[in-house]
Design an enzyme around this catalytic site. Structure first.
Site, PDB file in Angstrom:
ATOM      1  CD  GLU A   1     -10.827  -6.465  11.094  1.00 54.04           C
ATOM      2  OE1 GLU A   1     -11.352  -6.876   9.926  1.00 54.04           O
ATOM      3  OE2 GLU A   1      -9.892  -5.453  11.218  1.00 54.04           O
TER       4      GLU A   1
ATOM      5  CB  CYS B   1     -11.330  -5.316   6.432  1.00 50.78           C
ATOM      6  SG  CYS B   1     -11.158  -4.099   7.752  1.00 50.78           S
TER       7      CYS B   1
ATOM      8  CD  GLU C   1     -11.446  -7.915   1.497  1.00 50.74           C
ATOM      9  OE1 GLU C   1     -10.648  -8.722   1.550  1.00 50.74           O
ATOM     10  OE2 GLU C   1     -11.941  -7.247   2.471  1.00 50.74           O
TER      11      GLU C   1
END
Ligand code: TXE
Length: 500
Positions: free
Chosen positions: A268, A302, A399
């Protein structure tokens, strides 16, 4: 920062003591084989909380040995599924009983606002364990109608020893997503916590043993990635590895798994999720949800909605309102009532975010508000909003993992679909519209693992979560995740009378 911001001098003493700092192996708290420890810090101030045993390869070997024995010869996979579920339910009851201490420890080590940890995260964690306890005695195989005179059935068996590596942004929630299904399916576990947040998993794992978990079933190793984490991912006696963290480290995990024993892998990983506001959306609601989609958990999610795409007809109004909302955001000591945003996890993340902000300014985006550290102590960052963001700017592709909103303008559906999908990530998306056809078109076109329509961050134990593309492999939560922790055995035997 804003008029509502609290003063940073007021650092509150957490209402909890640190009880456990050793490794948990075979039901016992023990020192690292090397005797080494490492510090864990309070992100509100950068001050030391305590030193924790530093596990490395030798400790991973000890923990895997204990987990292997508990799986191969111990009671856990052999007891009735109902007995297993009762232990997990009892653990959930203990989580509920100690909710506030657990929340305080989690806030102290991670900087998350205590009100949210105590009222949402720990109750959700408890709910997750009850959800998986409920699955324990509902896992069964099938009878398969094969050709020929054969009786064919499948057995769904636990996979064995599960290695799990978790990050620091949701230390206990990630613990629940991983440990819950692994144990419900009858596996044994070696879990490595993130080096930034080792404390809460040790505390709750002690409670798991109080609930009746046999020794060796759940082993907790505090330590670093390249030593303890890599040893777990490459261990020949680990049957499966589950990882949550950065895409770069996810690639390393996959490589270590394939170079060792081809253990099963679920990942993940990172994201750059689009949050799409159409011209017919309820703008006030979209502004509020787009704000929380980015800023929740200090931006350390995330699936943060970190590319806010806004239709050109509502763009100016959206910018004004988003800027005003960010300026009202309450930043301060996470133990204080009403605080919405605490510090970032550590100095490295704090500096990475400030450098992303500088890159946004240098690449020509308009800084609407924020852009600097908040206060002078700890790792607080001002809620930051950029407008006029272009697709190729780093703040629209990388990110950031911090409180930084990047707002982009779009023309029509085709434009936004193509641009939203132009990312190596595919974790989640938000869609804001009051038109069902628009919602359906977007929902089907977006290459992501979760689409939230007129809502965001709806996490429920039963809803599967995971990524397309470089955001991951496999799904966690929900019935889908059980497959990660099960093997399917086909059993074929002859029939005397083919007619039967
Ligand atoms: O992540 P790592 P870091 C993203 C986010 C953040 C960036 C870096 O963008 O800014 O990653 O954070 C363990 N073998 N996310 O450096 O390295 C490590 O000890 C085995 C997104 O903290 O991925 C920790 O337990 N394990 C994310 C875990 O991996 C290794 C959550 C995560 O750390 C290892 C966190 C190795 N070689 C960061 N190296 C999300 N998807 O939610 C590290 N680890």
């Amino acid at each position: 920062f804003s008029t509502a911001a609290l003063t940073e001098e007021e650092v509150i003493i957490p209402p909890v003591q640190v009880e456990h700092t050793q490794l948990l192996i075979n039901g016992q708290f023990v020192d690292a084989a090397s005797g080494r420890t490492f510090p864990t810090f309070d992100p509100r101030s950068g001050d030391l909380i305590t030193h924790v045993a530093e596990g490395d390869e030798e400790d991973i070997n000890r923990a895997v040995f204990a987990a292997r024995e508990a799986f191969d010869d111990g009671p856990w996979p052999r007891m009735t599924a109902y007995e297993r579920s009762k232990i997990i339910y009892r653990f959930a009851d203990l989580l509920e009983k100690h909710n506030d201490e657990i929340a305080a420890l989690e806030t102290w080590d991670s900087g998350k606002p205590y009100e949210h940890t105590a009222n949402v995260e720990i109750p959700k964690m408890t709910r997750l364990f009850r959800y998986f306890a409920g699955w324990a005695d509902k896992i069964h195989g099938l009878t398969v109608p094969a050709d020929g005179p054969y009786h064919v059935q499948t057995l769904h068996e636990p996979i064995g020893v599960a290695g799990q590596i978790i990050p620091w942004n949701f230390p206990l929630m990630m613990y629940a997503w991983k440990v819950g299904p692994a144990l419900a399916c009858g596996n044994t576990v070696v879990l490595k916590t993130a080096e930034h947040t080792p404390l809460s998993a040790l505390y709750v794992s002690k409670l798991f043993h109080e609930a009746g978990l046999p020794p060796g079933v759940l082993n907790i190793i505090s330590g670093f990635g390249p030593t303890a984490g890599a040893a777990l991912a490459s261990h020949m006696d680990v049957d499966k590895i589950a990882f949550t963290g950065s895409t770069g480290t996810g690639k390393i995990i996959l490589e270590l798994a394939s170079k060792s024993n081809l253990k099963a892998v679920t990942l993940e990983l990172g994201g750059k999720s689009p949050f799409i506001v159409c011209e017919d959306a309820d703008i006030d609601k979209a502004v509020e949800l787009a704000h929380s989609a980015v800023f929740f958990n200090q931006g350390q999610c995330c699936c943060a909605g970190s590319r806010t795409f806004v239709h050109e007809r509502v763009y100016d109004e959206f910018i004004e309102k988003s800027k005003a909302r960010a300026m009202r955001r309450i930043v301060g000591d996470p133990f204080k009532k009403g605080v919405e945003q605490g510090p970032q996890i550590d100095k490295a993340q704090f500096e990475k975010i400030l450098s992303c902000i500088r890159s946004g300014i240098e690449s020509g985006a308009t800084l609407e508000t924020g852009g600097e550290r908040f206060g002078t102590k700890g790792y607080f960052i001002q809620p930051t909003v950029f407008s006029d963001v272009q697709d190729d700017m780093a703040i629209a592709t990388e990110e950031i993992f911090g409180p930084v909103q990047s707002i982009l303008k779009f023309k029509d559906l085709d434009d936004v679909i193509q641009r939203a999908n132009k990312s190596r990530y595919g974790l989640a998306a938000g869609v804001f519209t009051n038109n069902i056809e628009t919602a359906n078109t977007l929902m089907r076109s977006l290459r992501v693992g979760t689409v939230w329509i007129n809502c965001y961050f709806v996490f429920d134990a039963a809803i599967p979560f995971g990524g397309y593309k470089m955001s991951g492999k496999g799904r966690e939560k929900g019935a889908y995740c059980l497959n990660n922790y099960l093997q399917v055995k086909a059993v074929v035997s002859p029939l005397k009378n083919p007619a039967w």
